[in-house]
Scaffold this active site. Structure first.
Site, PDB file in Angstrom:
ATOM      1  N   ASP A  57       3.791  11.344  57.329  1.00  0.00           N
ATOM      2  CA  ASP A  57       4.621  10.909  58.451  1.00  0.00           C
ATOM      3  C   ASP A  57       5.889  10.284  57.888  1.00  0.00           C
ATOM      4  OD1 ASP A  57       5.385  10.483  61.079  1.00  0.00           O
ATOM      5  OD2 ASP A  57       4.186   8.685  61.340  1.00  0.00           O
ATOM      6  N   GLY A  58       6.928  10.310  58.672  1.00  0.00           N
ATOM      7  CA  GLY A  58       8.177   9.676  58.293  1.00  0.00           C
ATOM      8  C   GLY A  58       8.941   9.276  59.533  1.00  0.00           C
ATOM      9  N   GLU A  96      10.435  12.814  57.306  1.00  0.00           N
ATOM     10  CA  GLU A  96       9.291  13.721  57.459  1.00  0.00           C
ATOM     11  C   GLU A  96       9.227  14.698  56.287  1.00  0.00           C
ATOM     12  OE1 GLU A  96       6.884  13.514  59.599  1.00  0.00           O
ATOM     13  OE2 GLU A  96       7.662  12.612  61.439  1.00  0.00           O
ATOM     14  N   ASP A 110       2.738  15.248  62.105  1.00  0.00           N
ATOM     15  CA  ASP A 110       3.086  15.116  63.526  1.00  0.00           C
ATOM     16  C   ASP A 110       4.517  15.588  63.778  1.00  0.00           C
ATOM     17  OD1 ASP A 110       4.625  13.010  62.578  1.00  0.00           O
ATOM     18  OD2 ASP A 110       3.523  11.456  63.636  1.00  0.00           O
ATOM     19  N   HIS A 118       0.642   9.217  67.181  1.00  0.00           N
ATOM     20  CA  HIS A 118       0.299   8.016  67.957  1.00  0.00           C
ATOM     21  C   HIS A 118      -0.784   8.284  68.998  1.00  0.00           C
ATOM     22  CE1 HIS A 118       3.770   6.370  65.948  1.00  0.00           C
ATOM     23  NE2 HIS A 118       4.485   7.372  66.403  1.00  0.00           N
ATOM     24  N   ASP A 133       1.649   6.488  59.531  1.00  0.00           N
ATOM     25  CA  ASP A 133       2.668   5.771  60.297  1.00  0.00           C
ATOM     26  C   ASP A 133       2.822   4.349  59.757  1.00  0.00           C
ATOM     27  OD1 ASP A 133       4.501   5.702  62.667  1.00  0.00           O
ATOM     28  OD2 ASP A 133       3.116   4.115  63.275  1.00  0.00           O
TER      29      ASP A 133
END
Length: 149
Positions: A9-10, A50, A72, A127, A137
């Site tokens: 994630d980023g 990302e 994501d 999320h 995250d």
């Protein structure tokens, strides 16, 4: 060939602005052992973070692996699964709208790394309680916090 599960994630806050990235690597042979990675940049974008997360995760692999990669980021996943990268390259790194592809430097690096590994991309909703996505995250937030000392 070893199998590895990767989540990444980023993000930035604000976007653009200071950003962070996070990744978790899980060996299929030892699923109870994970490797956590994170970092950040002072002036960047969500998409760059990302891509950086994916690059750093793949760079951490010591030998060619079969990789089950979870992200994501639809930007990242669709570029591979929907053939965007091939189209951009055929058009001289131009989009369908004939504009230069953003983040070309990172896409080129990521393409290079995916030549070493057998990567299968999966999109996960962010999320939504996916354990390792939520961890990534938090790692991305930790990467941003490191920028502030």
């Amino acid at each position: 060939m070893d199998e590895v599960i990767i989540y990444s994630d980023g993000g930035c806050s604000p976007n653009p602005g200071p950003g962070g990235w996070g990744a978790v690597l899980i060996s299929s042979k030892k699923p109870d052992k994970t490797k956590e990675l994170c970092g950040g940049e002072k002036d960047t974008t969500n998409n760059r973070m990302e891509l950086t997360a994916a690059i750093k995760a793949l760079e951490a692999l010591k030998r060619p692996c079969k990789v089950h990669f979870h992200t994501d980021s639809q930007y990242l996943q669709k570029a591979f699964v929907n053939g965007w990268l091939e189209k951009w390259q055929k058009k001289g790194w131009k989009t369908a709208g004939k504009k230069p592809v953003k983040n070309k430097d990172l896409w080129v690096k990521l393409l290079e790394l995916t030549q070493t590994h057998d990567v299968h991309w999966t999109w996960v909703r962010g999320h939504c309680g996916v354990e390792y996505n939520e961890l990534c995250d938090r790692l991305a937030a930790k990467g941003r916090e490191k920028l502030n000392g």
